[in-house]
Design a protein around this motif. Structure first.
Motif, PDB file in Angstrom:
ATOM      1  N   GLY A 171      21.499   7.405  -0.819  1.00  0.00           N
ATOM      2  CA  GLY A 171      20.970   6.049  -0.697  1.00  0.00           C
ATOM      3  C   GLY A 171      19.639   5.883  -1.413  1.00  0.00           C
ATOM      4  N   GLY A 172      18.772   6.905  -1.325  1.00  0.00           N
ATOM      5  CA  GLY A 172      17.493   6.834  -2.008  1.00  0.00           C
ATOM      6  C   GLY A 172      17.636   6.858  -3.521  1.00  0.00           C
ATOM      7  N   LEU A 173      18.544   7.678  -4.026  1.00  0.00           N
ATOM      8  CA  LEU A 173      18.757   7.759  -5.478  1.00  0.00           C
ATOM      9  C   LEU A 173      19.339   6.464  -6.035  1.00  0.00           C
ATOM     10  N   ARG A 174      20.141   5.769  -5.235  1.00  0.00           N
ATOM     11  CA  ARG A 174      20.812   4.562  -5.708  1.00  0.00           C
ATOM     12  C   ARG A 174      20.092   3.283  -5.289  1.00  0.00           C
ATOM     13  N   SER A 175      18.956   3.404  -4.638  1.00  0.00           N
ATOM     14  CA  SER A 175      18.277   2.240  -4.080  1.00  0.00           C
ATOM     15  C   SER A 175      17.881   1.245  -5.163  1.00  0.00           C
ATOM     16  N   PHE A 176      18.057  -0.025  -4.859  1.00  0.00           N
ATOM     17  CA  PHE A 176      17.690  -1.077  -5.808  1.00  0.00           C
ATOM     18  C   PHE A 176      17.232  -2.357  -5.104  1.00  0.00           C
ATOM     19  N   ASP A 177      18.054  -2.855  -4.170  1.00  0.00           N
ATOM     20  CA  ASP A 177      17.841  -4.195  -3.636  1.00  0.00           C
ATOM     21  C   ASP A 177      16.509  -4.357  -2.918  1.00  0.00           C
ATOM     22  N   LEU A 178      16.098  -3.356  -2.131  1.00  0.00           N
ATOM     23  CA  LEU A 178      14.834  -3.465  -1.407  1.00  0.00           C
ATOM     24  C   LEU A 178      13.656  -3.462  -2.371  1.00  0.00           C
ATOM     25  N   VAL A 179      13.687  -2.573  -3.350  1.00  0.00           N
ATOM     26  CA  VAL A 179      12.609  -2.497  -4.341  1.00  0.00           C
ATOM     27  C   VAL A 179      12.521  -3.800  -5.128  1.00  0.00           C
ATOM     28  N   TRP A 180      13.662  -4.322  -5.525  1.00  0.00           N
ATOM     29  CA  TRP A 180      13.656  -5.545  -6.324  1.00  0.00           C
ATOM     30  C   TRP A 180      13.166  -6.739  -5.520  1.00  0.00           C
ATOM     31  N   ALA A 181      13.536  -6.805  -4.246  1.00  0.00           N
ATOM     32  CA  ALA A 181      13.101  -7.920  -3.406  1.00  0.00           C
ATOM     33  C   ALA A 181      11.598  -7.874  -3.132  1.00  0.00           C
ATOM     34  N   MET A 182      11.021  -6.671  -3.091  1.00  0.00           N
ATOM     35  CA  MET A 182       9.612  -6.544  -2.720  1.00  0.00           C
ATOM     36  C   MET A 182       8.671  -6.523  -3.918  1.00  0.00           C
ATOM     37  N   THR A 183       9.038  -5.845  -5.009  1.00  0.00           N
ATOM     38  CA  THR A 183       8.086  -5.658  -6.113  1.00  0.00           C
ATOM     39  C   THR A 183       8.662  -5.941  -7.497  1.00  0.00           C
ATOM     40  N   LYS A 184       9.989  -5.995  -7.615  1.00  0.00           N
ATOM     41  CA  LYS A 184      10.641  -6.120  -8.931  1.00  0.00           C
ATOM     42  C   LYS A 184      10.202  -5.013  -9.896  1.00  0.00           C
ATOM     43  N   GLY A 185       9.888  -3.852  -9.346  1.00  0.00           N
ATOM     44  CA  GLY A 185       9.491  -2.722 -10.172  1.00  0.00           C
ATOM     45  C   GLY A 185       8.005  -2.623 -10.440  1.00  0.00           C
ATOM     46  N   GLY A 186       7.232  -3.637 -10.059  1.00  0.00           N
ATOM     47  CA  GLY A 186       5.797  -3.647 -10.332  1.00  0.00           C
ATOM     48  C   GLY A 186       4.992  -2.997  -9.217  1.00  0.00           C
ATOM     49  N   PRO A 187       3.674  -3.002  -9.394  1.00  0.00           N
ATOM     50  CA  PRO A 187       2.929  -3.445 -10.592  1.00  0.00           C
ATOM     51  C   PRO A 187       3.143  -2.506 -11.775  1.00  0.00           C
ATOM     52  N   GLY A 188       3.335  -3.084 -12.936  1.00  0.00           N
ATOM     53  CA  GLY A 188       3.693  -2.283 -14.102  1.00  0.00           C
ATOM     54  C   GLY A 188       5.058  -1.660 -13.906  1.00  0.00           C
ATOM     55  N   PHE A 189       5.133  -0.334 -14.044  1.00  0.00           N
ATOM     56  CA  PHE A 189       6.364   0.412 -13.778  1.00  0.00           C
ATOM     57  C   PHE A 189       6.234   1.261 -12.519  1.00  0.00           C
ATOM     58  N   THR A 242       6.825   0.995  -9.305  1.00  0.00           N
ATOM     59  CA  THR A 242       7.932   1.118  -8.358  1.00  0.00           C
ATOM     60  C   THR A 242       9.291   0.988  -9.036  1.00  0.00           C
ATOM     61  N   ASP A 243       9.312   1.095 -10.347  1.00  0.00           N
ATOM     62  CA  ASP A 243      10.596   1.037 -11.059  1.00  0.00           C
ATOM     63  C   ASP A 243      11.434   2.272 -10.735  1.00  0.00           C
ATOM     64  N   LEU A 244      12.654   2.049 -10.312  1.00  0.00           N
ATOM     65  CA  LEU A 244      13.623   3.120 -10.116  1.00  0.00           C
ATOM     66  C   LEU A 244      14.671   3.031 -11.225  1.00  0.00           C
ATOM     67  N   ILE A 245      15.524   4.024 -11.318  1.00  0.00           N
ATOM     68  CA  ILE A 245      16.554   4.013 -12.363  1.00  0.00           C
ATOM     69  C   ILE A 245      17.418   2.754 -12.244  1.00  0.00           C
ATOM     70  N   ALA A 246      17.764   2.397 -11.006  1.00  0.00           N
ATOM     71  CA  ALA A 246      18.627   1.227 -10.802  1.00  0.00           C
ATOM     72  C   ALA A 246      17.948  -0.062 -11.249  1.00  0.00           C
ATOM     73  N   SER A 247      16.655  -0.196 -11.018  1.00  0.00           N
ATOM     74  CA  SER A 247      15.955  -1.416 -11.433  1.00  0.00           C
ATOM     75  C   SER A 247      15.811  -1.477 -12.956  1.00  0.00           C
ATOM     76  N   ILE A 248      15.661  -0.323 -13.603  1.00  0.00           N
ATOM     77  CA  ILE A 248      15.628  -0.294 -15.070  1.00  0.00           C
ATOM     78  C   ILE A 248      16.968  -0.753 -15.631  1.00  0.00           C
ATOM     79  N   ILE A 249      18.045  -0.295 -15.018  1.00  0.00           N
ATOM     80  CA  ILE A 249      19.387  -0.714 -15.449  1.00  0.00           C
ATOM     81  C   ILE A 249      19.553  -2.218 -15.281  1.00  0.00           C
ATOM     82  N   TYR A 250      19.082  -2.751 -14.173  1.00  0.00           N
ATOM     83  CA  TYR A 250      19.223  -4.192 -13.924  1.00  0.00           C
ATOM     84  C   TYR A 250      18.446  -5.010 -14.952  1.00  0.00           C
ATOM     85  N   LYS A 251      17.285  -4.515 -15.346  1.00  0.00           N
ATOM     86  CA  LYS A 251      16.503  -5.233 -16.349  1.00  0.00           C
ATOM     87  C   LYS A 251      17.243  -5.277 -17.684  1.00  0.00           C
ATOM     88  N   GLN A 252      18.003  -4.221 -17.983  1.00  0.00           N
ATOM     89  CA  GLN A 252      18.810  -4.228 -19.202  1.00  0.00           C
ATOM     90  C   GLN A 252      19.925  -5.273 -19.119  1.00  0.00           C
TER      91      GLN A 252
END
Length: 288
Positions: A220-238, A240-250
């Protein structure tokens, strides 16, 4: 002949489930691997080989995303194991309100992850959030939980633990309740303390539950995306960016082939990390 017919006949009952499994899991997996080698959109595709993978690995934020993902998975998994075990022990004791507390602790698991992320992002606001307001009441200046690059990722991880520890606790409760009473009776005859009960009986004999929590929480931690995106969208900067959020930005940028290659890479990373861990934990369980 009749025996062979009966065996073949029984396999027919597996066919509907096999078809559904193929359509929902196997076929999309095969298609993902294929389209990761293409440049595609909704109407057309072009085979480009490993170009998507090369481009993805050249992404500036990828190394940060890999590091953040590992930190996030290890922190959330470790805390869910420790807190889940302690809460499982507490909620299988003779506590009079344990049934009520079980419901309270499990409730966050049922709440939408996006809703949890939005609510906590408001609560963690540096000047208007209720968390810093509560700290200010005691004369403590609260930090910018989601804006400070040194603590933003850990702040999101703590919210993930709050939401997911209830599920880990339920697994531990089931594991602890399955321990035969004979062990406790033998310990009582030997004059063992509560610590001996916890360390020498509950911890080793609830190892199957521990293994389940570790595997599920780590994946679950390796695949996490929705909570990070709802709270920070990967910011500030990179930060809190996870692999899943980088993929979503693509995907957001319209680079569908590149994002598909990222999904394949994430699948391979999860497999490469989880399979050896699963094998090791199972071997330790058998040794017990």
């Amino acid at each position: 002949m009749n025996k062979i017919f009966r065996r073949t006949y029984s396999y027919y009952f597996l066919l509907p489930a096999a078809i559904i499994y193929f359509i929902i899991f196997i076929l999309p997996t095969i298609m993902s691997f294929f389209f990761s080698f293409t440049r595609w959109n909704l109407t057309d595709w072009e085979f480009i080989g490993f170009e998507n993978f090369i481009t993805f690995f050249n992404e500036q934020s990828l190394s940060i995303g890999f590091k953040n993902t590992l930190i996030y998975a290890i922190v959330t998994c470790s805390l869910k194991v420790v807190l889940g075990l302690l809460l499982g022990v507490l909620l299988t004791s003779k506590l009079s309100i344990k049934h009520y507390l079980r419901s309270v602790i499990f409730f966050p698991t049922l709440v939408s992850t996006i809703a949890v992320g939005i609510v906590f992002s408001v609560m963690m606001h540096p000047s208007q959030g209720v968390i810093n307001a509560a700290l200010a009441f005691f004369g403590i200046q609260g930090p910018d939980w989601l804006g400070d690059t040194s603590i933003a990722l850990l702040s999101v991880a703590m919210v993930d633990v709050w939401k997911g520890v209830g599920f880990a606790t339920v697994i531990y409760i089931a594991g602890i309740l399955s321990i035969p009473n004979e062990y406790y009776e033998a310990l009582q005859i030997d004059g063992g303390s509560a610590w001996h009960k916890f360390w020498n009986i509950i911890v080793p004999l609830s190892r199957p539950a521990t293994n389940s929590v570790i595997i599920l929480a780590f994946i679950g931690g390796l695949r996490s995306f929705d909570l990070v995106w709802a709270m920070t969208k990967g910011g500030p900067g990179f930060t809190t960016d996870l692999i899943a959020s980088i993929i979503y930005k693509q995907y957001q940028g319209g680079f569908y082939g590149l994002a598909t290659a990222g999904n394949v890479i994430l699948f391979l990373v999860v497999t490469a990390l989880v399979f050896p861990l699963y094998t090791y934990l199972n071997r330790k369980e058998v040794d017990l």
